[in-house]
Design a protein around this motif. Structure first.
Motif, PDB file in Angstrom:
ATOM      1  N   VAL A 182     -49.179 117.806 -23.640  1.00  0.00           N
ATOM      2  CA  VAL A 182     -48.587 116.851 -22.697  1.00  0.00           C
ATOM      3  C   VAL A 182     -47.593 115.973 -23.442  1.00  0.00           C
ATOM      4  CG1 VAL A 182     -49.030 114.983 -21.074  1.00  0.00           C
ATOM      5  CG2 VAL A 182     -50.674 116.860 -21.289  1.00  0.00           C
ATOM      6  N   LYS A 183     -46.362 115.911 -22.942  1.00  0.00           N
ATOM      7  CA  LYS A 183     -45.307 115.137 -23.588  1.00  0.00           C
ATOM      8  C   LYS A 183     -45.121 113.763 -22.955  1.00  0.00           C
ATOM      9  CE  LYS A 183     -44.361 118.651 -26.228  1.00  0.00           C
ATOM     10  NZ  LYS A 183     -44.813 118.648 -27.642  1.00  0.00           N
ATOM     11  N   THR A 184     -45.416 113.645 -21.669  1.00  0.00           N
ATOM     12  CA  THR A 184     -45.222 112.378 -20.963  1.00  0.00           C
ATOM     13  C   THR A 184     -46.329 112.165 -19.956  1.00  0.00           C
ATOM     14  OG1 THR A 184     -42.807 112.520 -21.177  1.00  0.00           O
ATOM     15  CG2 THR A 184     -43.663 111.006 -19.507  1.00  0.00           C
ATOM     16  N   LEU A 185     -46.863 110.945 -19.931  1.00  0.00           N
ATOM     17  CA  LEU A 185     -47.801 110.518 -18.894  1.00  0.00           C
ATOM     18  C   LEU A 185     -47.095 109.491 -18.019  1.00  0.00           C
ATOM     19  CD1 LEU A 185     -51.058 109.835 -20.980  1.00  0.00           C
ATOM     20  CD2 LEU A 185     -50.519 111.871 -19.629  1.00  0.00           C
TER      21      LEU A 185
ATOM     22  N   VAL B 160     -50.835  98.724 -18.371  1.00  0.00           N
ATOM     23  CA  VAL B 160     -49.934  99.872 -18.496  1.00  0.00           C
ATOM     24  C   VAL B 160     -48.781  99.557 -19.441  1.00  0.00           C
ATOM     25  CG1 VAL B 160     -48.246 101.262 -17.248  1.00  0.00           C
ATOM     26  CG2 VAL B 160     -50.517 100.946 -16.297  1.00  0.00           C
ATOM     27  N   LEU B 161     -48.234  98.356 -19.332  1.00  0.00           N
ATOM     28  CA  LEU B 161     -47.132  97.980 -20.225  1.00  0.00           C
ATOM     29  C   LEU B 161     -47.602  97.915 -21.674  1.00  0.00           C
ATOM     30  CD1 LEU B 161     -45.418  95.257 -18.019  1.00  0.00           C
ATOM     31  CD2 LEU B 161     -44.684  97.622 -18.387  1.00  0.00           C
ATOM     32  N   HIS B 162     -48.837  97.473 -21.888  1.00  0.00           N
ATOM     33  CA  HIS B 162     -49.403  97.469 -23.241  1.00  0.00           C
ATOM     34  C   HIS B 162     -49.558  98.897 -23.759  1.00  0.00           C
ATOM     35  CE1 HIS B 162     -51.906  96.520 -26.691  1.00  0.00           C
ATOM     36  NE2 HIS B 162     -52.812  97.365 -26.239  1.00  0.00           N
ATOM     37  N   LEU B 163     -49.993  99.802 -22.894  1.00  0.00           N
ATOM     38  CA  LEU B 163     -50.147 101.200 -23.301  1.00  0.00           C
ATOM     39  C   LEU B 163     -48.803 101.821 -23.646  1.00  0.00           C
ATOM     40  CD1 LEU B 163     -52.867 102.410 -20.788  1.00  0.00           C
ATOM     41  CD2 LEU B 163     -53.132 102.059 -23.241  1.00  0.00           C
ATOM     42  N   GLN B 164     -47.757 101.431 -22.925  1.00  0.00           N
ATOM     43  CA  GLN B 164     -46.424 101.924 -23.272  1.00  0.00           C
ATOM     44  C   GLN B 164     -46.020 101.440 -24.667  1.00  0.00           C
ATOM     45  OE1 GLN B 164     -43.022 100.177 -21.414  1.00  0.00           O
ATOM     46  NE2 GLN B 164     -41.882 102.109 -21.383  1.00  0.00           N
TER      47      GLN B 164
ATOM     48  N   ASP C 118     -43.955 106.993 -27.104  1.00  0.00           N
ATOM     49  CA  ASP C 118     -43.439 108.348 -26.955  1.00  0.00           C
ATOM     50  C   ASP C 118     -44.187 109.145 -25.896  1.00  0.00           C
ATOM     51  OD1 ASP C 118     -45.790 108.341 -28.477  1.00  0.00           O
ATOM     52  OD2 ASP C 118     -45.274 110.236 -29.456  1.00  0.00           O
ATOM     53  N   LEU C 119     -45.188 108.517 -25.262  1.00  0.00           N
ATOM     54  CA  LEU C 119     -46.034 109.250 -24.326  1.00  0.00           C
ATOM     55  C   LEU C 119     -46.116 108.590 -22.947  1.00  0.00           C
ATOM     56  CD1 LEU C 119     -48.083 111.639 -24.002  1.00  0.00           C
ATOM     57  CD2 LEU C 119     -49.874 110.014 -24.687  1.00  0.00           C
TER      58      LEU C 119
ATOM     59  N   ALA D  13     -37.859 108.667 -18.090  1.00  0.00           N
ATOM     60  CA  ALA D  13     -38.975 109.108 -18.926  1.00  0.00           C
ATOM     61  C   ALA D  13     -38.618 110.314 -19.769  1.00  0.00           C
ATOM     62  CB  ALA D  13     -40.193 109.442 -18.051  1.00  0.00           C
ATOM     63  N   SER D  14     -37.450 110.883 -19.564  1.00  0.00           N
ATOM     64  CA  SER D  14     -37.087 112.130 -20.239  1.00  0.00           C
ATOM     65  C   SER D  14     -36.868 111.893 -21.724  1.00  0.00           C
ATOM     66  CB  SER D  14     -35.823 112.737 -19.615  1.00  0.00           C
ATOM     67  OG  SER D  14     -34.727 111.876 -19.763  1.00  0.00           O
TER      68      SER D  14
END
Length: 244
Positions: free
Chosen positions: A33-36, A49-53, A58-59, A242-243
């Motif tokens: 998986v390249k993007t969530l 979610v912003l913290h996870l980013q 890169d994910l 997100a690409s």
């Protein structure tokens, strides 16, 4: 070229992942998986979610909005949300439906103003959801876990919208005809984890996205590699920010 997978609709900030998130992320990467695309259900999730980013830049790609249902003194329609849920237990009255519609339109207008795609929950409301988006000028939309009729889906295809399906579709053949009718270049992959996995009452996670890919490949008579590559290109076309 190995495109990898894009999970276009997952709840990686959900409490179910808090105890072992690094392990979940490791398995996610190991699965290719390249993007969530990390969706939310309530405002309190936005900072998570912003913290996870920040933690996994890169994910994780944030996708902020509210689900039509939230648990606050029991299930209820909420405002705002992105999507419509007209099942009787979610919207028992016309007023509930009107309230959902009012704020749905408001969020669509925000998306238009900010030039963003929309990631839409639609249950028992496929035609009205699609018609509303078309009337508001939406051209980039994902109808996640879509279970509407093929006729409604084809109207959405004509509008340029995309559809995604979680591993739960593997449980039975109820959506085979729908998947057959939707062109592959309008299909994306999702897990909707931690929900809608292969087995009921078991936590789903992004690493299981290959199950969706394999099932769609079987239904459409394609190789899993073809489905993976096409759906990933579709996802990055839709979620261009997100690409990679």
């Amino acid at each position: 070229m190995d495109y990898g997978f894009v999970d276009c609709h997952c709840h990686i900030s959900a409490p179910e992942f808090q105890q072992d998130l690094p392990d979940v992320i490791h398995r996610t990467r190991q699965a290719g998986v390249k993007t969530l695309v990390a969706v939310t259900e309530e405002v309190e999730e936005f900072p998570r979610v912003l913290h996870l980013q920040e933690r996994y830049p890169d994910l994780v790609a944030p996708c902020l909005g509210l689900h039509p249902l939230q648990a606050a003194g029991g299930q209820r329609s909420v405002r705002p949300q992105i999507g419509l849920d007209f099942t009787p237990w979610c919207a028992p009255t016309q007023q509930d439906r009107d309230d959902q519609m009012k704020v749905f339109i408001g969020q669509l207008d925000i998306a238009m103003e900010m030039d963003l795609p929309v990631n839409v929950h639609s249950r028992s409301a496929a035609k009205v959801t699609i018609d509303t988006m078309r009337r508001r000028g939406i051209s980039r939309a994902l109808l996640h876990n879509f279970s509407g009729k093929p006729a409604a889906a084809l109207e959405a295809v004509e509008a340029g919208f995309f559809f995604s399906f979680p591993p739960a579709v593997c449980r039975n053949q109820q959506r085979d005809r729908l998947i057959q009718r939707i062109p592959l270049d309008h299909i994306c992959l999702e897990t909707d984890s931690p929900a809608l996995g292969l087995h009921r009452n078991e936590r789903n996670e992004p690493a299981n996205i290959a199950l969706s890919c394999g099932y769609i490949a079987k239904v459409k008579g394609q190789t899993p590699e073809t489905v993976r590559d096409v759906t990933t290109q579709n996802a990055y076309r839709l979620f261009s920010r997100a690409s990679r």
